[in-house]
Design an enzyme around this catalytic site. Structure first.
Site, PDB file in Angstrom:
ATOM      1  N   ASN A  82       0.801  -1.089  -0.063  1.00 54.91           N
ATOM      2  CA  ASN A  82      -0.034  -0.079  -0.023  1.00 54.91           C
ATOM      3  C   ASN A  82       0.718   1.324   0.021  1.00 54.91           C
ATOM      4  O   ASN A  82       1.474   1.616   1.022  1.00 54.91           O
ATOM      5  CB  ASN A  82      -0.915  -0.028   1.126  1.00 54.91           C
ATOM      6  N   LYS A  98       0.056   4.219  -0.149  1.00 55.45           N
ATOM      7  CA  LYS A  98      -0.500   5.482   0.573  1.00 55.45           C
ATOM      8  C   LYS A  98      -0.382   6.618  -0.512  1.00 55.45           C
ATOM      9  O   LYS A  98      -0.466   6.541  -1.694  1.00 55.45           O
ATOM     10  CB  LYS A  98      -0.127   5.848   1.767  1.00 55.45           C
ATOM     11  N   HIS A 116      -9.351   1.050   4.738  1.00 52.63           N
ATOM     12  CA  HIS A 116      -8.049   1.214   5.671  1.00 52.63           C
ATOM     13  C   HIS A 116      -8.340   2.086   6.978  1.00 52.63           C
ATOM     14  O   HIS A 116      -9.252   3.080   6.716  1.00 52.63           O
ATOM     15  CB  HIS A 116      -7.175   1.704   4.673  1.00 52.63           C
ATOM     16  N   GLU A 133      -6.734   4.644   8.014  1.00 49.93           N
ATOM     17  CA  GLU A 133      -6.668   6.039   7.656  1.00 49.93           C
ATOM     18  C   GLU A 133      -7.695   6.586   7.135  1.00 49.93           C
ATOM     19  O   GLU A 133      -8.017   7.847   7.280  1.00 49.93           O
ATOM     20  CB  GLU A 133      -5.272   6.064   6.970  1.00 49.93           C
ATOM     21  N   GLU A 175      -5.344  -5.005  10.638  1.00 52.23           N
ATOM     22  CA  GLU A 175      -4.271  -4.090  10.913  1.00 52.23           C
ATOM     23  C   GLU A 175      -4.518  -3.312  12.285  1.00 52.23           C
ATOM     24  O   GLU A 175      -5.385  -2.363  12.297  1.00 52.23           O
ATOM     25  CB  GLU A 175      -4.326  -2.992   9.691  1.00 52.23           C
ATOM     26  N   GLY A 212       2.699   2.179  10.781  1.00 53.49           N
ATOM     27  CA  GLY A 212       3.730   3.170  10.739  1.00 53.49           C
ATOM     28  C   GLY A 212       4.307   3.532  11.901  1.00 53.49           C
ATOM     29  O   GLY A 212       4.887   4.645  11.923  1.00 53.49           O
ATOM     30  N   SER A 247       3.458  -2.050  10.237  1.00 49.62           N
ATOM     31  CA  SER A 247       5.012  -2.198  10.639  1.00 49.62           C
ATOM     32  C   SER A 247       5.551  -3.675  10.245  1.00 49.62           C
ATOM     33  O   SER A 247       6.613  -4.093  10.895  1.00 49.62           O
ATOM     34  CB  SER A 247       5.244  -2.003  12.146  1.00 49.62           C
TER      35      SER A 247
HETATM   36  C1  PEP Z   1      -0.761   0.179   5.916  1.00 51.23           C
HETATM   37  O1  PEP Z   1      -0.827   1.267   5.901  1.00 51.23           O
HETATM   38  O2  PEP Z   1      -1.591  -0.778   5.412  1.00 51.23           O
HETATM   39  C2  PEP Z   1       0.311  -0.505   6.811  1.00 51.23           C
HETATM   40  C3  PEP Z   1       0.356  -1.652   7.128  1.00 51.23           C
HETATM   41  O3  PEP Z   1       1.370   0.531   6.986  1.00 51.23           O
HETATM   42  P1  PEP Z   1       2.764   0.237   7.612  1.00 51.23           P
HETATM   43  O4  PEP Z   1       3.244  -1.260   7.056  1.00 51.23           O
HETATM   44  O5  PEP Z   1       3.655   1.308   6.999  1.00 51.23           O
HETATM   45  O6  PEP Z   1       2.825   0.037   8.920  1.00 51.23           O
END
Ligand code: PEP
Length: 251
Positions: free
Chosen positions: A11, A13, A98, A100, A168, A174, A213
């Site tokens: 992803n 983003k 997601h 976000e 998630e 992040g 992460s």
């Molecule tokens: C995500 O945004 O779906 C995600 C898992 O981000 P990160 O791997 O940067 O934590």
């Protein structure tokens, strides 16, 4: 019963310009050379790059997705993109719900469900995201929160073949923090049970990704957990070396 084929999806983003196509090409070539092993690899760039990335990946095993879609097919929705448009641009996946988007755009479970329905109707596979906040985890509510998100965001009539669920934890995205393998195992088993209750035997084949992460350094441990059928990768998907270090776990 055989486990579903793993999926490692990146992803990007709100990152990526035309200059980023070099990373995409490196990922495409590495996947083509077998770098993702038995896993399927997919990249979800921003809308502006979906068509270019899909063209660059054409004929290769790398799948392309987007990060959101509108619930309607077309109409007066300035600035929005429909699932049909994504399909037309060469996408086969779309992320919906997601955290976000749930946080930044007030997307409720009902909206996420409508978007996933539109995606599936357009012939895409929806990657529906769920996950608890830190307070919910600390308060012992993680399983209940995710149960509610699954019930609200998934329609029992969705075809299981066009559905992926991504767990998630919001606090892991992040941040460099990850749940323990035991916590991931507990949550994925919980999600699997809910999917089997909703979709019957077909629920066994729905891929449940872990996201938050994931890095080359922790991928083997996280991907080795029962009922973890791959990863949704944010930051580490921007660099071919890191993304392939994660997907390479399945070689
Ligand atoms: C995500 O945004 O779906 C995600 C898992 O981000 P990160 O791997 O940067 O934590």
């Amino acid at each position: 019963m055989a486990a579903p084929r793993p999926l490692v999806a990146g992803n990007w983003k709100m990152n990526g310009l035309k200059a980023s196509l070099g990373e995409l090409e490196a990922i495409r070539d590495a996947v083509k050379a077998g770098g993702a092993g038995r896993a399927e690899a997919a990249l979800c760039p921003p809308f502006t790059l979906v068509a270019a990335v899909a063209a660059a990946a054409e004929g290769s095993p790398l799948a392309i997705g987007a990060q959101d879609c509108h619930a309607k097919v077309s109409g007066a929705h300035t600035g929005d993109i429909s699932a049909q448009m994504l399909k037309d641009s060469g996408a086969t996946y779309v992320i919906t719900g997601h955290s976000e988007r749930r946080a930044d755009h007030g997307e409720t479970d009902a909206i996420v469900r409508a978007k996933a329905a539109a995606a599936i109707k357009a012939g895409l596979t929806a990657i529906v995201c769920v996950g608890e906040t830190k307070d919910e985890r600390v308060g012992g509510k993680a399983l209940d929160v995710v149960s509610g998100q699954i019930e609200g965001s998934l329609d029992p009539d969705f075809p299981a073949t066009n559905l992926v669920v991504a767990y998630e934890p919001v606090w892991a995205i992040g941040t460099g923090l990850t749940p323990t393998a035991a916590d991931v195992a507990e949550m994925h088993a919980h999600i699997r049970a809910k999917l089997e209750k909703t979709y019957g035997r077909k629920g066994v084949d729905i891929r449940i990704l872990y996201g938050g992460s994931v890095k080359p350094e922790n991928a083997a441990e996280l991907m080795g957990v029962k009922n973890v059928d791959g990863a949704l990768v944010g930051g580490a998907s921007l660099k071919a070396k890191d993304f392939m270090g994660i997907a390479g776990v399945y070689k």
